[in-house]
Structures are given as C-alpha cells and as structure tokens.
Design a protein around this motif. Structure first.
Motif, PDB file in Angstrom:
ATOM      1  N   LEU A  65      -6.388  -0.697   9.238  1.00 56.98           N
ATOM      2  CA  LEU A  65      -5.265  -1.477   8.719  1.00 56.98           C
ATOM      3  C   LEU A  65      -5.840  -2.682   7.981  1.00 56.98           C
ATOM      4  O   LEU A  65      -5.948  -3.775   8.533  1.00 56.98           O
ATOM      5  CB  LEU A  65      -4.332  -1.921   9.853  1.00 56.98           C
ATOM      6  CG  LEU A  65      -3.030  -2.590   9.454  1.00 56.98           C
ATOM      7  CD1 LEU A  65      -2.194  -1.682   8.560  1.00 56.98           C
ATOM      8  CD2 LEU A  65      -2.230  -2.974  10.688  1.00 56.98           C
ATOM      9  N   PRO A  66      -6.266  -2.482   6.709  1.00 55.78           N
ATOM     10  CA  PRO A  66      -6.850  -3.597   5.958  1.00 55.78           C
ATOM     11  C   PRO A  66      -5.874  -4.762   5.863  1.00 55.78           C
ATOM     12  O   PRO A  66      -4.678  -4.564   5.633  1.00 55.78           O
ATOM     13  CB  PRO A  66      -7.114  -2.997   4.574  1.00 55.78           C
ATOM     14  CG  PRO A  66      -7.096  -1.527   4.769  1.00 55.78           C
ATOM     15  CD  PRO A  66      -6.188  -1.264   5.925  1.00 55.78           C
ATOM     16  N   THR A  67      -6.386  -5.965   6.050  1.00 50.78           N
ATOM     17  CA  THR A  67      -5.526  -7.144   6.109  1.00 50.78           C
ATOM     18  C   THR A  67      -6.098  -8.278   5.284  1.00 50.78           C
ATOM     19  O   THR A  67      -7.300  -8.528   5.308  1.00 50.78           O
ATOM     20  CB  THR A  67      -5.365  -7.608   7.570  1.00 50.78           C
ATOM     21  OG1 THR A  67      -4.806  -6.530   8.325  1.00 50.78           O
ATOM     22  CG2 THR A  67      -4.463  -8.812   7.676  1.00 50.78           C
ATOM     23  N   GLU A  68      -5.207  -8.942   4.582  1.00 50.12           N
ATOM     24  CA  GLU A  68      -5.552 -10.177   3.870  1.00 50.12           C
ATOM     25  C   GLU A  68      -4.835 -11.302   4.611  1.00 50.12           C
ATOM     26  O   GLU A  68      -3.611 -11.280   4.728  1.00 50.12           O
ATOM     27  CB  GLU A  68      -5.062 -10.093   2.426  1.00 50.12           C
ATOM     28  CG  GLU A  68      -5.233 -11.367   1.651  1.00 50.12           C
ATOM     29  CD  GLU A  68      -4.568 -11.272   0.279  1.00 50.12           C
ATOM     30  OE1 GLU A  68      -4.039 -12.313  -0.164  1.00 50.12           O
ATOM     31  OE2 GLU A  68      -4.567 -10.195  -0.316  1.00 50.12           O
ATOM     32  N   GLY A 124       0.818  -1.211   0.000  1.00 51.78           N
ATOM     33  CA  GLY A 124       0.000   0.000   0.000  1.00 51.78           C
ATOM     34  C   GLY A 124       0.848   1.255   0.000  1.00 51.78           C
ATOM     35  O   GLY A 124       1.979   1.267  -0.481  1.00 51.78           O
ATOM     36  N   ARG A 181      -1.396  -1.561   4.004  1.00 54.81           N
ATOM     37  CA  ARG A 181      -2.206  -2.777   4.019  1.00 54.81           C
ATOM     38  C   ARG A 181      -1.272  -3.906   4.448  1.00 54.81           C
ATOM     39  O   ARG A 181      -0.071  -3.823   4.233  1.00 54.81           O
ATOM     40  CB  ARG A 181      -2.770  -3.069   2.639  1.00 54.81           C
ATOM     41  CG  ARG A 181      -3.591  -1.931   2.048  1.00 54.81           C
ATOM     42  CD  ARG A 181      -4.039  -2.219   0.638  1.00 54.81           C
ATOM     43  NE  ARG A 181      -4.981  -3.316   0.560  1.00 54.81           N
ATOM     44  CZ  ARG A 181      -6.275  -3.214   0.769  1.00 54.81           C
ATOM     45  NH1 ARG A 181      -6.792  -2.051   1.058  1.00 54.81           N
ATOM     46  NH2 ARG A 181      -7.065  -4.261   0.682  1.00 54.81           N
ATOM     47  N   THR A 182      -1.829  -4.948   5.016  1.00 53.26           N
ATOM     48  CA  THR A 182      -0.998  -6.083   5.423  1.00 53.26           C
ATOM     49  C   THR A 182      -1.494  -7.362   4.772  1.00 53.26           C
ATOM     50  O   THR A 182      -2.682  -7.533   4.522  1.00 53.26           O
ATOM     51  CB  THR A 182      -1.009  -6.272   6.957  1.00 53.26           C
ATOM     52  OG1 THR A 182      -2.343  -6.455   7.393  1.00 53.26           O
ATOM     53  CG2 THR A 182      -0.382  -5.112   7.666  1.00 53.26           C
ATOM     54  N   ARG A 183      -0.530  -8.230   4.500  1.00 53.81           N
ATOM     55  CA  ARG A 183      -0.816  -9.604   4.079  1.00 53.81           C
ATOM     56  C   ARG A 183      -0.197 -10.496   5.146  1.00 53.81           C
ATOM     57  O   ARG A 183       0.997 -10.414   5.422  1.00 53.81           O
ATOM     58  CB  ARG A 183      -0.171  -9.897   2.730  1.00 53.81           C
ATOM     59  CG  ARG A 183      -0.870  -9.289   1.575  1.00 53.81           C
ATOM     60  CD  ARG A 183      -0.262  -9.760   0.284  1.00 53.81           C
ATOM     61  NE  ARG A 183       1.188  -9.846   0.402  1.00 53.81           N
ATOM     62  CZ  ARG A 183       2.044  -9.439  -0.506  1.00 53.81           C
ATOM     63  NH1 ARG A 183       1.610  -8.942  -1.618  1.00 53.81           N
ATOM     64  NH2 ARG A 183       3.329  -9.537  -0.320  1.00 53.81           N
ATOM     65  N   ARG A 189      -2.554  -1.092  14.944  1.00 53.36           N
ATOM     66  CA  ARG A 189      -3.330   0.107  14.600  1.00 53.36           C
ATOM     67  C   ARG A 189      -3.175   1.187  15.666  1.00 53.36           C
ATOM     68  O   ARG A 189      -2.959   2.355  15.354  1.00 53.36           O
ATOM     69  CB  ARG A 189      -4.813  -0.246  14.454  1.00 53.36           C
ATOM     70  CG  ARG A 189      -5.221  -0.660  13.080  1.00 53.36           C
ATOM     71  CD  ARG A 189      -6.736  -0.708  12.928  1.00 53.36           C
ATOM     72  NE  ARG A 189      -7.430  -1.399  13.997  1.00 53.36           N
ATOM     73  CZ  ARG A 189      -7.697  -2.693  14.002  1.00 53.36           C
ATOM     74  NH1 ARG A 189      -7.341  -3.450  12.993  1.00 53.36           N
ATOM     75  NH2 ARG A 189      -8.331  -3.242  15.014  1.00 53.36           N
TER      76      ARG A 189
END
Length: 195
Positions: A178-181, A135, A141-143, A170
């Motif tokens: 903190l959108p995460t996949e 990101g 963003r995190t994976r 966060r």
C-alpha cells in the motif's frame, strides 16, 4: 461516477481531437490547392476565413464585439478549467479485495479512507488526519496528511503510521503493498515563554 466522468472526458477529448485533425487537414488541403469537398467553404489558397463583407457586416452594431469577446473568454476559461481537471488526482471509489476462495469483494474507497483516518488520528501526537485513496482498484495508493501536535516527533509518528494504521489496512484488504505519500504539518501554536 468517476468512471462515467473518465469516459465522458475521453469521448470529449477524442471528439475535439478528431474535429481539430479533420478541420486542420481540410484547411491545409485547401491551402495547398488540393481537392476538397464541394461543401467546404474554402476551396483554394486565395480564400479567406472572413470576407470583407463578412467582417464589416456587424461593425455598426454596438453589441457585436462585446458578445464575441465574452463568448471567446468563456471558451478560454472552459478550456483552462478542462486542462486543470486533467491534473487533478481522482479519488478511488472502490478497492478490490481478495477473499481467498478465488473470488473477490469490493470495498468502498471512502470506507477504507475513514478507517485509515481514524487509525491515524488515534495516534499519540496527531491532532488531525486526512486520507485520500488514488491509483487503481487492484493497486491503490494513499495520500495521508497529518496535523501534528507541537510535542509530536515526526519520525515516531511516521513509524507508528506505517506499523499500525497502514499495516492494519494492508492485512485487512489483503493487499501485498500500500504505497503511501505522507505529509506532515505542525499545529500552529504560540511560543512558550522561558524565564
């Protein structure tokens, strides 16, 4: 480093595009019998890329065609490599952290990744954790890839990851989100015998 690579990539893409547009436009102009510069090798629709003499010049040389094929093969491989690199997700080098006084601090991306990995790996039932930040600096963003023990519950693991490790990240960085996949895999193990 990634900023430099991104700039080099954009410059190379721009130069390649400019070269293709100018070259294609000049060839099109010559094919339509429009005026072209005097230095341009093709001046009309009857001209060819290689004349008969040019095509037959190296015919008797045994090294010519293998070299041409090898060079073209290398060009194709480099073009394919460049295309594949475009789809690779670059890791985020740094995260912008609000300090609350109107200023901002910079947090190294690897530091945040390692803290998230440690928090995630410390969870019950997690054998190993890998975290990558992507990101933008202001909106990372995190994976997360988790390797689960055979007894771990995926639902409980995700809940704990969300409420502990990601919530801690966060709040410590001051990020609103903190959108995460998350990707979960189980440790390979032998089946137990039941008598």
């Amino acid at each position: 480093m990634t900023v430099v690579l991104r700039r080099v990539n954009r410059i190379l893409l721009g130069l390649a595009g400019l070269l293709l547009v100018v070259g294609g436009g000049a060839v099109l102009a010559a094919a339509l019998d429009l005026p072209v510069p005097s230095w341009w090798p093709w001046s009309g629709p009857a001209d060819v890329l290689l004349s008969t003499a040019g095509r037959q010049r190296w015919r008797d040389e045994g090294w010519w065609w293998p070299v041409v094929i090898a060079v073209l093969g290398v060009v194709v491989l480099l073009a394919l490599w460049w295309l594949l690199v475009q789809f690779r997700r670059a890791r985020l080098a740094e995260v912008l952290v609000e300090t609350g006084d109107g200023e901002a601090a910079v947090l190294r991306g690897r530091a945040l990744e390692s803290v998230l990995e440690a928090d995630a790996a410390a969870q019950e039932g997690v054998a190993k954790a890998r975290v990558a930040l992507t990101g933008r600096r202001t909106a990372p963003r995190t994976r997360v890839a988790l390797l689960l023990e055979p007894y771990a519950s995926p639902g409980d693991t995700l809940t704990t990851l969300s409420t502990k490790a990601l919530a801690h990240a966060r709040t410590s960085t001051g990020l609103p989100a903190l959108p995460t996949e998350a990707r979960l895999r189980a440790v390979k193990h032998r089946a137990r015998r039941v008598n």
